[in-house]
Design a protein around this motif. Structure first.
Motif, PDB file in Angstrom:
ATOM      1  N   ASN A  93      -5.916 -27.262 -22.209  1.00  0.00           N
ATOM      2  CA  ASN A  93      -6.935 -27.495 -21.278  1.00  0.00           C
ATOM      3  C   ASN A  93      -8.229 -26.840 -21.277  1.00  0.00           C
ATOM      4  O   ASN A  93      -9.348 -27.064 -20.874  1.00  0.00           O
ATOM      5  N   THR A  95     -11.626 -24.823 -22.043  1.00  0.00           N
ATOM      6  CA  THR A  95     -12.940 -25.463 -22.540  1.00  0.00           C
ATOM      7  C   THR A  95     -13.507 -24.188 -23.621  1.00  0.00           C
ATOM      8  O   THR A  95     -13.016 -23.230 -23.414  1.00  0.00           O
ATOM      9  N   LYS A  97     -16.075 -23.039 -23.772  1.00  0.00           N
ATOM     10  CA  LYS A  97     -16.954 -22.119 -23.043  1.00  0.00           C
ATOM     11  C   LYS A  97     -16.204 -21.356 -22.349  1.00  0.00           C
ATOM     12  O   LYS A  97     -16.337 -19.821 -22.363  1.00  0.00           O
ATOM     13  N   LYS A  98     -15.147 -21.418 -21.890  1.00  0.00           N
ATOM     14  CA  LYS A  98     -14.274 -20.397 -21.152  1.00  0.00           C
ATOM     15  C   LYS A  98     -13.364 -19.659 -22.122  1.00  0.00           C
ATOM     16  O   LYS A  98     -13.192 -18.511 -21.851  1.00  0.00           O
ATOM     17  N   ALA A 135      -7.771 -22.784 -15.832  1.00  0.00           N
ATOM     18  CA  ALA A 135      -7.662 -23.525 -16.974  1.00  0.00           C
ATOM     19  C   ALA A 135      -6.256 -24.411 -17.135  1.00  0.00           C
ATOM     20  O   ALA A 135      -6.196 -25.347 -17.787  1.00  0.00           O
TER      21      ALA A 135
END
Length: 208
Positions: A93, A95, A97-98, A135
């Motif tokens: 899950n 991203t 960016k994360k 997340a």
């Protein structure tokens, strides 16, 4: 004084060991310190009691909760299951960016000296865990872990003199990041579990 959230401020002071276990908090004194009425202070006390950070004792007052090691054992029994579960779920899950932020957090921790950057290290550790929690895609799991992590963070502060290097953070974080990049749920889960085991071992070394 700028307007503050009295609940968040008192919670921070307890978690960061500015209010020591067993300290008695005075509703009137706190209301004067923050120039607010006693009602929001009382409300904050009630919320902090629900968080198990305060004990409201009739005819005695409001006392900062002691570090109860029987309760800590029960806490770690939960986090050793729920943190790895969240990490496993986050693999699919999270991203890009994360994930990049997880790498930045870990890289920053690797530059730290525990003696000089302990508070910042704890903040980054919590940021890493917060990214994973968010997340995981399960709001119930996230909220449960947020509550539990108040107490693990409190232990970081309580035992700070025994945490002398950053590898307790970075060793397993790098494993989690690699597992996420490889989309390996089981490896991510295991790295998270080992991170908790490392922490528990350090706490036992410090306190027993």
């Amino acid at each position: 004084m700028k307007k503050i959230d009295i609940y968040e401020e008192l919670k921070k002071r307890i978690v960061r060991n500015e209010y020591k276990p067993g300290d008695v908090l005075n509703e009137i004194e706190i209301s004067k310190e923050f120039n607010i009425s006693r009602t929001p202070v009382r409300s904050a006390f009630q919320r902090l009691e629900m968080d198990k950070l305060l004990n409201i004792v009739p005819r005695y007052g409001v006392q900062v909760s002691f570090i109860d090691f029987t309760n800590m054992k029960a806490l770690f029994e939960l986090t050793s299951v729920l943190d790895p579960m969240a990490t496993k779920l986050a693999v699919k899950n999270i991203t890009p960016k994360k994930l990049e932020r997880l790498k930045e957090v870990t890289a920053e921790l690797e530059t730290f000296c525990a003696a000089d950057n302990y508070q910042k290290a704890i903040d980054l550790d919590e940021e890493f865990h917060s990214i994973i929690m968010d997340a995981c895609g399960n709001s119930w799991l996230t909220s449960t872990l947020q509550s539990l992590h108040l107490h693990t963070e409190r232990l970081w502060h309580y035992c700070n003199e025994y945490f002398t290097d950053m590898t307790i953070f970075t060793k397993r974080f790098n494993g989690i990041i690699t597992a996420i990049e490889n989309q390996d749920e089981l490896a991510a889960e295991e790295s998270s579990r080992q991170h908790i085991n490392d922490f528990v071992s350090k706490v036992k070394e410090a306190l027993f």
